[in-house]
Design a protein around this motif. Structure first.
Motif, PDB file in Angstrom:
ATOM      1  N   VAL A   1       0.842  -1.204   0.000  1.00 27.93           N
ATOM      2  CA  VAL A   1       0.000   0.000   0.000  1.00 27.93           C
ATOM      3  C   VAL A   1       0.871   1.246   0.000  1.00 27.93           C
ATOM      4  O   VAL A   1       0.638   2.205  -0.746  1.00 27.93           O
ATOM      5  CB  VAL A   1      -0.951   0.007   1.225  1.00 27.93           C
ATOM      6  N   THR A   2       1.938   1.230   0.851  1.00 25.66           N
ATOM      7  CA  THR A   2       2.853   2.383   0.942  1.00 25.66           C
ATOM      8  C   THR A   2       3.533   2.637  -0.397  1.00 25.66           C
ATOM      9  O   THR A   2       3.640   3.786  -0.858  1.00 25.66           O
ATOM     10  CB  THR A   2       3.914   2.142   2.031  1.00 25.66           C
ATOM     11  N   ASP A   3       3.982   1.568  -1.045  1.00 26.07           N
ATOM     12  CA  ASP A   3       4.661   1.718  -2.347  1.00 26.07           C
ATOM     13  C   ASP A   3       3.719   2.329  -3.379  1.00 26.07           C
ATOM     14  O   ASP A   3       4.138   3.178  -4.189  1.00 26.07           O
ATOM     15  CB  ASP A   3       5.170   0.360  -2.839  1.00 26.07           C
ATOM     16  N   ARG A   4       2.423   1.911  -3.353  1.00 27.04           N
ATOM     17  CA  ARG A   4       1.460   2.449  -4.318  1.00 27.04           C
ATOM     18  C   ARG A   4       1.235   3.934  -4.085  1.00 27.04           C
ATOM     19  O   ARG A   4       1.152   4.723  -5.023  1.00 27.04           O
ATOM     20  CB  ARG A   4       0.112   1.705  -4.202  1.00 27.04           C
ATOM     21  N   ILE A   5       1.139   4.324  -2.779  1.00 28.15           N
ATOM     22  CA  ILE A   5       0.933   5.745  -2.449  1.00 28.15           C
ATOM     23  C   ILE A   5       2.125   6.569  -2.926  1.00 28.15           C
ATOM     24  O   ILE A   5       1.971   7.642  -3.524  1.00 28.15           O
ATOM     25  CB  ILE A   5       0.712   5.922  -0.931  1.00 28.15           C
ATOM     26  N   LEU A   6       3.353   6.036  -2.688  1.00 29.87           N
ATOM     27  CA  LEU A   6       4.554   6.763  -3.090  1.00 29.87           C
ATOM     28  C   LEU A   6       4.620   6.947  -4.607  1.00 29.87           C
ATOM     29  O   LEU A   6       4.994   8.009  -5.114  1.00 29.87           O
ATOM     30  CB  LEU A   6       5.809   6.032  -2.597  1.00 29.87           C
ATOM     31  N   SER A   7       4.209   5.894  -5.330  1.00 32.39           N
ATOM     32  CA  SER A   7       4.254   6.004  -6.798  1.00 32.39           C
ATOM     33  C   SER A   7       3.216   7.008  -7.296  1.00 32.39           C
ATOM     34  O   SER A   7       3.461   7.740  -8.268  1.00 32.39           O
ATOM     35  CB  SER A   7       4.030   4.631  -7.447  1.00 32.39           C
ATOM     36  N   LEU A   8       2.044   7.065  -6.613  1.00 35.70           N
ATOM     37  CA  LEU A   8       1.019   8.047  -7.003  1.00 35.70           C
ATOM     38  C   LEU A   8       1.509   9.469  -6.752  1.00 35.70           C
ATOM     39  O   LEU A   8       1.286  10.375  -7.563  1.00 35.70           O
ATOM     40  CB  LEU A   8      -0.278   7.791  -6.222  1.00 35.70           C
ATOM     41  N   ILE A   9       2.156   9.639  -5.564  1.00 38.92           N
ATOM     42  CA  ILE A   9       2.690  10.979  -5.240  1.00 38.92           C
ATOM     43  C   ILE A   9       3.752  11.370  -6.266  1.00 38.92           C
ATOM     44  O   ILE A   9       3.815  12.507  -6.735  1.00 38.92           O
ATOM     45  CB  ILE A   9       3.267  10.999  -3.804  1.00 38.92           C
ATOM     46  N   GLY A  10       4.588  10.379  -6.608  1.00 35.29           N
ATOM     47  CA  GLY A  10       5.628  10.638  -7.618  1.00 35.29           C
ATOM     48  C   GLY A  10       5.019  11.058  -8.946  1.00 35.29           C
ATOM     49  O   GLY A  10       5.542  11.950  -9.646  1.00 35.29           O
ATOM     50  N   GLY A  11       3.931  10.440  -9.328  1.00 33.14           N
ATOM     51  CA  GLY A  11       3.260  10.784 -10.585  1.00 33.14           C
ATOM     52  C   GLY A  11       2.712  12.195 -10.568  1.00 33.14           C
ATOM     53  O   GLY A  11       2.717  12.896 -11.588  1.00 33.14           O
ATOM     54  N   LEU A  12       2.228  12.640  -9.388  1.00 38.23           N
ATOM     55  CA  LEU A  12       1.666  13.992  -9.285  1.00 38.23           C
ATOM     56  C   LEU A  12       2.745  15.060  -9.396  1.00 38.23           C
ATOM     57  O   LEU A  12       2.536  16.128  -9.973  1.00 38.23           O
ATOM     58  CB  LEU A  12       0.944  14.158  -7.934  1.00 38.23           C
ATOM     59  N   SER A  13       3.947  14.761  -8.848  1.00 32.68           N
ATOM     60  CA  SER A  13       5.012  15.769  -8.824  1.00 32.68           C
ATOM     61  C   SER A  13       5.830  15.774 -10.119  1.00 32.68           C
ATOM     62  O   SER A  13       6.663  16.636 -10.341  1.00 32.68           O
ATOM     63  CB  SER A  13       5.926  15.532  -7.612  1.00 32.68           C
ATOM     64  N   ALA A  14       5.620  14.734 -10.963  1.00 30.73           N
ATOM     65  CA  ALA A  14       6.404  14.654 -12.206  1.00 30.73           C
ATOM     66  C   ALA A  14       5.963  15.726 -13.205  1.00 30.73           C
ATOM     67  O   ALA A  14       4.827  16.138 -13.249  1.00 30.73           O
ATOM     68  CB  ALA A  14       6.221  13.270 -12.826  1.00 30.73           C
TER      69      ALA A  14
END
Length: 580
Positions: A567-580
């Motif tokens: 779950v944590t990894d998915r949240i981090l990847s979503l956050i990464g997508g928003l900041s890209a």
């Protein structure tokens, strides 16, 4: 008109009332008109014969009533040349003609419309210019029993009553019993009585102290008739709500029952069938409703009559009168020497465990268990009733237990026996299917312990398994030097003085020796403790859910950690997508 559309057709009358009546008042018009049209249709085939008979008998100077009843073929009659359709021919005098028509009914029927306060509604409808239109609407419905059976009519009444209850925002306790719950209770009631089910011409009495619109009485009658057409149930009931009483009385009237057996009034404060005993009883009293308004009458009966009255075993707290109905039904049981009785009552969870040893609730449980009256308690699913989603339980109580059940209680957990309704009705989202009813009935009839999918669903206990002793454990007072303080006077002289701040209580099962329990559970932790035997009390509780609890071990920590990491990894990847 198709029968399934009957209730919606009657409900369409509400369109005429809208604006002149509040929604919560629709029932005051629609319910009595439905009853009136039903009676009108029932009497239609014998109308001419009844009028001719009246003329003949009066000319001979005789009281026509017994002859009119015979001609009508019912427990009621009407001596007016008018009926609802004829009323349509004189629009200008609809009000006075309708009153004259009502007045021409036999006295028991007039009581029904008086309980509805129907004359008040006639006045209101007339002032609003609606009386003719509403009456005309009802003349288009054919409610003759050949077209609409008693069972269908009962179902229509129930649906209309429920709708009006919802519009009036009734309290959660004032609900109506779903038909399938009544069928289950009736199954459980009759399952052990082979005589009533097979013997020709057998007559049994059935009583409901919270009769409502008569649903329980009707379903029981239908059920016994289907099993033994030669059997006959004589039905009795009492109801507090005047409108429900009126409908119940009308329903009994149409079925050929004696209307004198249906009483208006509060069952608990004024028993309208005092001194009577019954073969069978059914009740679904209001859940968790306080009895403060009738407290004076209840306490007076308890104090003055004791066990000769209804409330000898004890009184529950004023905030919940459920157990008062249980005691009322017990007092209505036919003595065992005369054949005994069985009854079913629906209660919420609190009567099972509320109140410690010595409380009114515990004393009532103690009375029913020590007198071996409880056959079974069945836990139903939540969301089964229209106006409340709480857990409910059916108690089956009898003073003529079969030999195998003597000294024992069966608990059945039927909380998983349900199917989802296609459309919710208020709080009612679940229902029992015929298969579920058969399943529960079979579990009860088998009277054996049973599991399903690894979990218990039927368990058998001894009556005393629900009992316990509450013992008071005392510890001594000590002085500044740590020495035990001893009493100086009377009985306490030379004995340790109890330190009230260290006082504690323990519940010891009746099946266990108190001294053994004390030595094992208390003395290792408090070697100076003792039991004050004068304070020991016996209590009873039925911790229903505890007896069916199945421990499910928690998942391994490694599995939970892995899930959290995912779950944590998915949240981090979503956050990464928003900041890209």
């Amino acid at each position: 008109m198709a029968n399934p559309n009957l209730s919606s057709f009657i409900w369409a009358v509400a369109d005429l009332l809208r604006g002149d009546y509040k929604q919560s008042e629709y029932g005051k018009v629609i319910l009595p008109f439905t009853v009136l049209r039903r009676l009108d249709c029932v009497l239609e085939p014998t109308k001419a014969a009844v009028l001719a008979e009246k003329q003949t008998r009066e000319a001979a100077g005789l009281n026509p009533e017994p002859f009119l009843l015979r001609k009508a073929g019912q427990f009621f009659y009407n001596t007016s040349p008018l009926d609802l359709k004829k009323l349509m021919g004189d629009q200008d005098h609809i009000g006075e003609n309708l009153r004259a028509y009502l007045q021409a009914f036999s006295p028991a029927v007039r009581d029904i419309f008086e309980s509805f306060e129907f004359h008040t509604q006639i006045d209101k409808l007339a002032k609003s210019g609606l009386l003719y239109m509403v009456t005309e609407k009802f003349t288009t419905i054919d409610l003759h029993p050949a077209v609409v059976s008693n069972a269908e009519m009962g179902a229509v009444f129930e649906e209309l009553i429920r709708k009006f209850a919802e519009l009036s925002n009734e309290t959660a306790g004032e609900h109506f019993t779903p038909r399938e719950v009544i069928r289950l209770m009736v199954n459980l009631l009759f399952i052990e009585d082979d005589q009533a089910l097979t013997k020709p011409g057998v007559v049994r009495s059935l009583y409901d102290p919270t009769a409502g619109t008569g649903g329980m009485l009707s379903v029981a009658d239908e059920h016994l008739s289907s099993l033994n057409p030669d059997a006959r149930l004589v039905m009795y009931g009492q109801e507090l709500n005047p409108e429900s009483y009126a409908i119940c009385k009308a329903d009994m009237l149409i079925k050929g029952q004696d209307m004198a057996n249906i009483i208006l009034g509060n069952t608990l404060s004024s028993d309208g069938l005092g001194g009577k005993h019954f073969d069978y009883m059914l009740s679904n009293p209001p859940f968790g409703v306080e009895w403060k308004k009738i407290e004076k009458e209840i306490r007076k009966e308890a104090e003055q009559q004791g066990f000769d009255g209804r409330f000898g075993p004890g009184l529950p707290r004023v905030s919940d009168g459920s157990l008062l109905f249980l005691l009322h039904l017990i007092q209505k049981m036919r003595p065992a020497v005369d054949g005994g009785s069985r009854f079913g009552i629906v209660l919420n969870g609190s009567p099972l465990f509320t109140g410690g040893a010595g409380s009114g609730e515990s004393e009532i449980r103690r009375y029913v268990l020590e007198n071996d009256l409880v056959e079974a308690i069945i836990g139903l699913p939540t969301d089964m009733f229209y106006n409340t989603g709480i857990s409910t339980y059916v108690w089956i109580v009898s003073n003529r237990k079969p030999a195998a059940r003597k000294g024992k209680v069966q608990l059945i957990d039927a909380s998983s026996f349900w199917q989802k309704m296609r459309k919710s009705l208020g709080s009612k989202r679940k229902e029992l299917s015929p298969a579920h009813i058969d399943d529960i009935t079979r579990l009860f009839g088998d009277f054996a312990e049973s599991t399903r999918d690894g979990a218990p669903i039927s368990r058998i206990f001894k009556n005393e398994d629900f009992g316990y002793r509450t013992i008071t454990v005392e510890r001594p007072e000590r002085d500044a030097a740590g020495q035990v303080v001893l009493g100086l006077k009377g009985k306490a002289k030379g004995k340790p003085v109890a330190n009230t701040s260290l006082r504690d209580t323990e519940n010891v099962p009746l099946s266990e020796d108190v001294d053994s329990y004390f030595k094992r559970e208390v003395l290792p932790h408090a070697p100076d403790a003792w039991i004050d035997a004068d304070k020991t009390k016996v209590g009873y509780e039925i911790a229903f859910n505890r007896h069916f609890y199945v421990f499910k071990p928690p998942r391994p920590l490694a599995e939970i950690d892995a899930e959290l990491k995912g779950v944590t990894d998915r949240i981090l990847s979503l956050i990464g997508g928003l900041s890209a």
